[in-house]
Motif scaffolding. Structure first.
Motif, PDB file in Angstrom:
ATOM      1  N   UNK A 260       0.813  -1.211   0.000  1.00  0.00           N
ATOM      2  CA  UNK A 260       0.000   0.000   0.000  1.00  0.00           C
ATOM      3  C   UNK A 260       0.845   1.259   0.000  1.00  0.00           C
ATOM      4  N   UNK A 261       1.903   1.257   0.788  1.00  0.00           N
ATOM      5  CA  UNK A 261       2.808   2.415   0.818  1.00  0.00           C
ATOM      6  C   UNK A 261       3.513   2.560  -0.529  1.00  0.00           C
ATOM      7  N   UNK A 262       3.951   1.435  -1.105  1.00  0.00           N
ATOM      8  CA  UNK A 262       4.652   1.484  -2.397  1.00  0.00           C
ATOM      9  C   UNK A 262       3.744   2.027  -3.494  1.00  0.00           C
ATOM     10  N   UNK A 263       2.452   1.709  -3.419  1.00  0.00           N
ATOM     11  CA  UNK A 263       1.517   2.235  -4.409  1.00  0.00           C
ATOM     12  C   UNK A 263       1.437   3.758  -4.323  1.00  0.00           C
ATOM     13  N   UNK A 264       1.541   4.274  -3.115  1.00  0.00           N
ATOM     14  CA  UNK A 264       1.541   5.738  -2.957  1.00  0.00           C
ATOM     15  C   UNK A 264       2.849   6.335  -3.474  1.00  0.00           C
ATOM     16  N   UNK A 265       3.948   5.639  -3.265  1.00  0.00           N
ATOM     17  CA  UNK A 265       5.237   6.123  -3.781  1.00  0.00           C
ATOM     18  C   UNK A 265       5.198   6.109  -5.302  1.00  0.00           C
ATOM     19  N   UNK A 266       4.710   5.001  -5.884  1.00  0.00           N
ATOM     20  CA  UNK A 266       4.424   4.960  -7.314  1.00  0.00           C
ATOM     21  C   UNK A 266       5.576   4.679  -8.239  1.00  0.00           C
ATOM     22  N   UNK A 267       6.788   4.550  -7.727  1.00  0.00           N
ATOM     23  CA  UNK A 267       7.949   4.301  -8.589  1.00  0.00           C
ATOM     24  C   UNK A 267       9.072   3.723  -7.759  1.00  0.00           C
ATOM     25  N   UNK A 268      10.081   3.204  -8.478  1.00  0.00           N
ATOM     26  CA  UNK A 268      11.265   2.698  -7.784  1.00  0.00           C
ATOM     27  C   UNK A 268      12.124   3.873  -7.351  1.00  0.00           C
ATOM     28  N   UNK A 269      12.438   3.931  -6.077  1.00  0.00           N
ATOM     29  CA  UNK A 269      13.255   5.012  -5.550  1.00  0.00           C
ATOM     30  C   UNK A 269      14.393   4.429  -4.726  1.00  0.00           C
ATOM     31  N   UNK A 270      15.301   5.310  -4.344  1.00  0.00           N
ATOM     32  CA  UNK A 270      16.413   4.862  -3.498  1.00  0.00           C
ATOM     33  C   UNK A 270      16.655   5.871  -2.385  1.00  0.00           C
ATOM     34  N   UNK A 271      15.579   6.378  -1.809  1.00  0.00           N
ATOM     35  CA  UNK A 271      15.719   7.311  -0.692  1.00  0.00           C
ATOM     36  C   UNK A 271      16.449   6.623   0.452  1.00  0.00           C
ATOM     37  N   UNK A 272      17.455   7.284   0.983  1.00  0.00           N
ATOM     38  CA  UNK A 272      18.251   6.760   2.098  1.00  0.00           C
ATOM     39  C   UNK A 272      18.856   5.388   1.779  1.00  0.00           C
ATOM     40  N   UNK A 273      19.049   5.129   0.465  1.00  0.00           N
ATOM     41  CA  UNK A 273      19.633   3.854   0.021  1.00  0.00           C
ATOM     42  C   UNK A 273      18.807   2.652   0.478  1.00  0.00           C
ATOM     43  N   UNK A 274      17.490   2.840   0.559  1.00  0.00           N
ATOM     44  CA  UNK A 274      16.592   1.766   0.962  1.00  0.00           C
ATOM     45  C   UNK A 274      16.019   1.001  -0.222  1.00  0.00           C
ATOM     46  N   UNK A 275      16.138   1.568  -1.418  1.00  0.00           N
ATOM     47  CA  UNK A 275      15.611   0.948  -2.644  1.00  0.00           C
ATOM     48  C   UNK A 275      14.126   0.591  -2.512  1.00  0.00           C
ATOM     49  N   UNK A 276      13.373   1.442  -1.843  1.00  0.00           N
ATOM     50  CA  UNK A 276      11.956   1.125  -1.649  1.00  0.00           C
ATOM     51  C   UNK A 276      11.153   1.516  -2.884  1.00  0.00           C
ATOM     52  N   UNK A 277      10.252   0.632  -3.263  1.00  0.00           N
ATOM     53  CA  UNK A 277       9.354   0.861  -4.387  1.00  0.00           C
ATOM     54  C   UNK A 277       8.553  -0.396  -4.648  1.00  0.00           C
TER      55      UNK A 277
END
Length: 412
Positions: A286-303
């Motif tokens: 659910x959180x990833x859907x809000x983010x909507x893309x592959x990111x690397x904030x704080x080197x977490x690679x969350x998406x």
């Protein structure tokens, strides 16, 4: 060591130090010696005969032992049946033992030169590039001189520069914690994560504190302290999650929240709690859907993709091989780091092994090794599944499997 040899060696040390853009004091701090000792070595007064000191000096300079001393004995190749070779991060483990910069406590001084802060920031960026690639040997080479430089600068820089230096120090310890977890050095990961949290707080980097907590959770998991891991992750989420419900929440904060949900899913999976693990994966989705893309904030690679990579790993940990393979089928992880790509293939290999599909399992592991060899050769789960494949194959083990087992120290 004859006088001429000492002089030539000293010139080589001085040249390598200048190439690293280190002062004698910075090199001394990196290797636990005094600036006077380094000066005497460079002037050919102090001989360096012991192999352990040579190796320490080489690590401080960020070069191989043979680059520093061409006639030094090379590391003997380990034979089958011998004890495993040293961990790539052994020297950094020693480096973080004890106080980070004791000399500064006794002789406080401002020795930060102009341009040091952007230089340090670039080096920390490089640290994370290597961490994401799973290149731990090269990572160790860079960290040995970098960590003492950051620790000293965080104490000696003018006040206006200290928050940024603390921020880079926090990022460095975050990378070190992640690397230690992957190399099964959980106690060192705990120390590194704790230092990352403290440095982020000194930088007034609030989200950086929670990133350090995320790294701490993974250290607790590797230590099999699941109660501590669950408490740490849940406490952080209880603080952040209500804020994350706001439409005004930044994407960076969402990345941290989603990563903590994934960490808690890992904790529950290791505890065999299917319902809670899947609940946390769904929350991360659910959180990833809000983010909507592959990111690397704080080197977490969350998406969205990394959530599914973690879902595969969670399913394997729960013994649900079919679910893991269904999630992984057609999953395109090429936009993620090589470490994440290799980890996905490792988990798919584990899933195939659970279903006794040994050929497919070996294929996945070999592909993972081709992408990020250190991830396979340094990961406990990889060695376990390779040993299982070798045991099941017995004398019929293929040359590819025997070679993989030897490279991964999984011969037993």
């Amino acid at each position: 060591m004859p006088t001429e040899t000492r002089l030539a060696f000293g010139l080589r040390v001085a040249e390598l130090r200048r190439q690293c853009n280190l002062t004698q004091g910075e090199l001394a701090a990196a290797i636990g010696r005094t600036a006077s000792w380094v000066s005497q070595v460079e002037r050919g007064i102090q001989p360096v005969n012991r192999l352990d000191v040579l190796r320490l000096l080489a690590n401080g300079l960020g070069v191989s032992l043979q680059t520093l001393q061409p006639d030094a004995p090379s590391e003997a190749k380990r034979q089958e049946g011998d004890e495993p070779s040293s961990n790539d991060l052994d020297q950094v483990r020693l480096l973080i033992s004890g106080h980070a910069a004791p000399d500064v406590l006794l002789e406080p001084r401002d020795d930060v030169r102009p341009g040091l802060v952007p230089e340090l920031r670039a080096q920390v960026d490089r640290v994370w590039d290597l961490a994401h690639a799973g290149q731990f040997a090269e990572l160790s080479t860079i960290l040995c001189p970098l960590v003492p430089r950051l620790e000293r600068a965080s104490r000696t820089a003018p006040a206006e520069h200290r928050p940024e230096i603390h921020r880079q120090l926090a990022r460095t310890y975050q990378a070190l914690a992640a690397a230690f977890v992957r190399q099964n050095e959980a106690d060192a990961a705990w120390v590194s994560a704790d230092r990352a949290i403290r440095a982020a707080e000194l930088a007034d980097d609030k989200l950086g504190v929670f990133v350090g907590i995320f790294r701490l959770v993974h250290a607790f998991v590797r230590l099999q302290r699941l109660d501590q891991a669950e408490h740490t992750a849940a406490t952080a989420l209880n603080t952040l999650a209500p804020r994350a419900e706001s439409d005004a929440t930044s994407v960076e904060e969402l990345s941290v929240v989603g990563s903590l949900h994934l960490a808690l899913a890992l904790v529950h999976a290791r505890a065999g709690d299917r319902t809670s693990a899947r609940e946390q994966i769904d929350k991360a989705r659910g959180v990833a859907a809000r983010v909507g893309e592959e990111r690397n904030d704080f080197n977490l690679e969350f998406g969205p993709t990394n959530v599914e990579v973690q879902a595969v790993s969670t399913a394997v940990d729960l013994g649900d091989a079919g679910e893991a393979l269904d999630i992984g089928q057609g999953l395109d992880a090429t936009r993620l780091s090589s470490e994440r790509q290799a980890r996905l293939l490792l988990d798919l290999g584990r899933a195939h092994a659970q279903r006794r599909q040994f050929g497919d399992a070996l294929d996945c592991l070999l592909k993972a090794e081709g992408i990020a060899a250190d991830v396979i050769r340094g990961h406990v789960a990889a060695r376990e599944v390779i040993r299982e494949l070798k045991l099941m194959a017995g004398r019929a083990a293929s040359p590819e499997l025997r070679g993989l087992a030897e490279r991964a120290d999984a011969m037993g």
